[in-house]
Every structure is written in structure tokens, then in C-alpha cells.
Design a protein around this motif. Structure first.
Motif, short mmCIF file in Angstrom:
data_model
loop_
_atom_site.label_atom_id
_atom_site.label_comp_id
_atom_site.label_asym_id
_atom_site.label_seq_id
_atom_site.Cartn_x
_atom_site.Cartn_y
_atom_site.Cartn_z
N THR A 76 27.54 32.59 -20.33
CA THR A 76 28.74 32.26 -19.56
C THR A 76 28.51 31.35 -18.35
O THR A 76 29.42 30.61 -17.96
N VAL A 77 27.33 31.42 -17.74
CA VAL A 77 27.10 30.62 -16.53
C VAL A 77 26.45 29.29 -16.94
O VAL A 77 25.31 29.27 -17.41
N ARG A 78 27.17 28.22 -16.76
CA ARG A 78 26.68 26.90 -17.16
C ARG A 78 25.34 26.57 -16.47
O ARG A 78 25.14 26.90 -15.32
N GLU A 79 24.48 25.92 -17.18
CA GLU A 79 23.22 25.39 -16.65
C GLU A 79 22.20 26.47 -16.30
O GLU A 79 21.14 26.16 -15.77
N SER A 80 22.50 27.75 -16.57
CA SER A 80 21.53 28.78 -16.21
C SER A 80 20.35 28.74 -17.18
O SER A 80 20.53 28.71 -18.39
N PRO A 134 21.17 44.11 -8.45
CA PRO A 134 21.67 42.75 -8.60
C PRO A 134 21.09 42.05 -9.82
O PRO A 134 19.97 42.34 -10.25
N VAL A 135 21.86 41.11 -10.37
CA VAL A 135 21.37 40.22 -11.43
C VAL A 135 21.89 38.82 -11.12
O VAL A 135 23.07 38.64 -10.82
N VAL A 136 20.98 37.85 -11.13
CA VAL A 136 21.32 36.50 -10.68
C VAL A 136 20.78 35.47 -11.68
O VAL A 136 19.65 35.59 -12.16
N ALA A 137 21.61 34.48 -11.98
CA ALA A 137 21.21 33.38 -12.85
C ALA A 137 20.93 32.14 -12.00
O ALA A 137 21.59 31.93 -10.98
N GLY A 138 19.96 31.32 -12.43
CA GLY A 138 19.65 30.09 -11.72
C GLY A 138 19.32 28.96 -12.67
O GLY A 138 19.08 29.19 -13.86
N LYS A 139 19.30 27.75 -12.13
CA LYS A 139 18.96 26.57 -12.96
C LYS A 139 17.48 26.58 -13.35
O LYS A 139 17.07 25.92 -14.29
N ASP A 140 16.69 27.31 -12.57
CA ASP A 140 15.27 27.53 -12.91
C ASP A 140 14.87 28.85 -12.26
O ASP A 140 15.66 29.46 -11.53
N LEU A 141 13.65 29.30 -12.55
CA LEU A 141 13.24 30.61 -12.06
C LEU A 141 13.17 30.65 -10.53
O LEU A 141 13.61 31.62 -9.91
N GLU A 142 12.65 29.60 -9.94
CA GLU A 142 12.58 29.55 -8.47
C GLU A 142 13.97 29.71 -7.87
O GLU A 142 14.17 30.48 -6.92
N GLY A 143 14.95 28.99 -8.41
CA GLY A 143 16.32 29.06 -7.90
C GLY A 143 16.90 30.45 -8.02
O GLY A 143 17.57 30.95 -7.11
#
Length: 221
Positions: free
Chosen positions: A84-88, A162-171
Motif C-alpha cells: 500500500t505505501v508507494r516506494e517502500s 510501531p511499524v514503519v516503511a521507508g524508501k530504504d532501510l536507513e530511512g
């Protein structure tokens, strides 16, 4: 980035999160989506502080285990954010204490759990949604996250973490750390009538930076 390097990244960030007490015991999990549609994901019952790069689970695009140990049972949680989260391209889930604590407070708004306290909270994590309690590994949590329609890259699971999506792991790691620090600030200041960022200040941020979450989404329409 080569898969070997990505495995090393998971080990390094996992150790960092564990050593600072951000996820105890064998709690928490990390995944990275690969170019072929498969994933690297931390194994079930593995401590993020003591991961072995070779044991990290390698899944194919259909979710089948290709190599490594049996993966975390939180796969549906990660998949829901990727879908669902674009670019994740990476997802981090922790059991960090302050973030868990705020999910139990009666005044929490499920569409915006924490107020706009700092610019970096909005720039890294964006506004955070709360989803109701489900037992760990319950596939229903995926439906709850999909119900957010990709508007939130940071989500709090009630009484869980919490659960968080990012464009890369660092993000993704930096965003979940910012979320935890903001939850800590909220608990420190609760009942003290603190000054939060105004709507105008949030709007100014959204004009200058690509904010994740609803503030950024609205700004792009």
C-alpha cells in the motif's frame, strides 16, 4: 545494492536498535524488498542484536522461503505496508516502550496518534496512525493496515509496537527512531499544555520537504 551488503545492513541496524534498548529480547523484525520482488527478512525468534547474515530469511516474490531460517510470523504486517505505501523498500517493526505506551492512552486520535511536536518527526515519520489490537501474527492486521490506503508510512499497533516503511532501510530506521523519540516527548509533556507546531508551520514544512503521511499526501494533490 548487492544482497550481501543488504544482509550486512540488516545486521548492523538490528544490533544498533537492540543495543539502545529499542526492542527487547527476540522482539522486532526487519525486512527489505529485493529487485526480483522477493524479500530479505529477519527470522522468527531471532534477537535483532545477534543476527547472522547467512541465517536471514530469503523469500521469493510469492513469499516462499528460498534460504535461511524460518521467517518472522509478522510477514502479513510487512506485506501490507509494501502493498500500500508507494516506494517502500524496507519495513521495520519494534516493541519500543514509549511508542507502545502511547497506544494505550485514552485520548489518542487513531488518525494522528502524536501531535506535530517537532519538524523532524513530520519529515521522517509523518503523521502516525493507530490500528486496533490484534494478536501477533494475526493476518487481520494486514487488512487493518490496507484500510489506511497507503496514506501512512508509520503505524502504531495497539498494545504491541510501531511499524514503519521507508524508501530504504536507513530511512525506515531513522523514521522509527524519530517516532519513538516523539512518543517519549509526548509522555514527558503530557498534561503540561506544551506548544506544538501550528497548522501554518506544518504547511510551511510540507511546502519545503516531501513529508510522508497525510500532510505530504494532501500537499501533492
Amino acid at each position: 545494492m548487492r544482497e550481501t551488503k543488504l544482509r550486512e545492513q540488516i545486521v548492523g541496524f538490528g544490533r544498533s536498535l537492540f543495543e539502545r534498548g529499542l526492542t527487547p529480547g527476540s522482539s522486532g523484525n526487519i525486512s527489505i524488498r529485493l529487485d526480483d520482488g522477493g524479500w530479505l527478512v529477519t527470522p522468527t525468534n531471532a534477537s535483532l542484536g545477534f543476527l547472522d547474515p547467512a541465517s536471514i530469511s530469503r523469500l521469493d516474490a510469492k513469499g516462499n522461503l528460498v534460504s535461511g531460517d524460518k521467517p518472522t510470523k509478522e510477514i502479513p504486517l510487512h506485506a501490507a505496508l509494501y502493498d500500500t505505501v508507494r516506494e517502500s523498500q524496507a519495513v521495520v517493526h519494534l516493541h519500543s516502550a514509549h511508542s507502545v505506551a502511547v497506544t494505550m492512552l485514552p485520548e489518542i486520535d487513531p488518525k494522528s496518534v502524536l501531535p506535530p511536536m517537532t519538524p523532524y518527526y513530520l519529515m521522517r515519520a509523518g503523521r502516525t496512525a493507530l490500528v486496533p489490537y490484534f494478536r501477533p501474527g494475526d493476518p487481520a492486521v494486514a487488512a487493518a493496515i490496507k484500510g489506511l490506503a497507503g496514506k501512512y508510512s508509520s503505524v502504531l499497533l495497539a498494545n504491541h509496537g510501531p511499524v514503519v516503511a521507508g524508501k530504504d532501510l536507513e530511512g525506515a530506521v531513522f523514521a522509527i527512531e524519530e517516532l519513538e523519540e516523539t512518543a517519549k516527548l509526548y509522555l514527558l509533556l503530557r498534561g503540561l499544555n506544551p506548544r506544538y507546531l501550528s497548522e501554518q508551520q506544518v504547511a510551511e514544512l510540507a511546502r519545503q520537504f516531501p513529508l510522508p503521511g497525510p500532510d505530504g499526501v494532501h500537499d501533492h494533490h
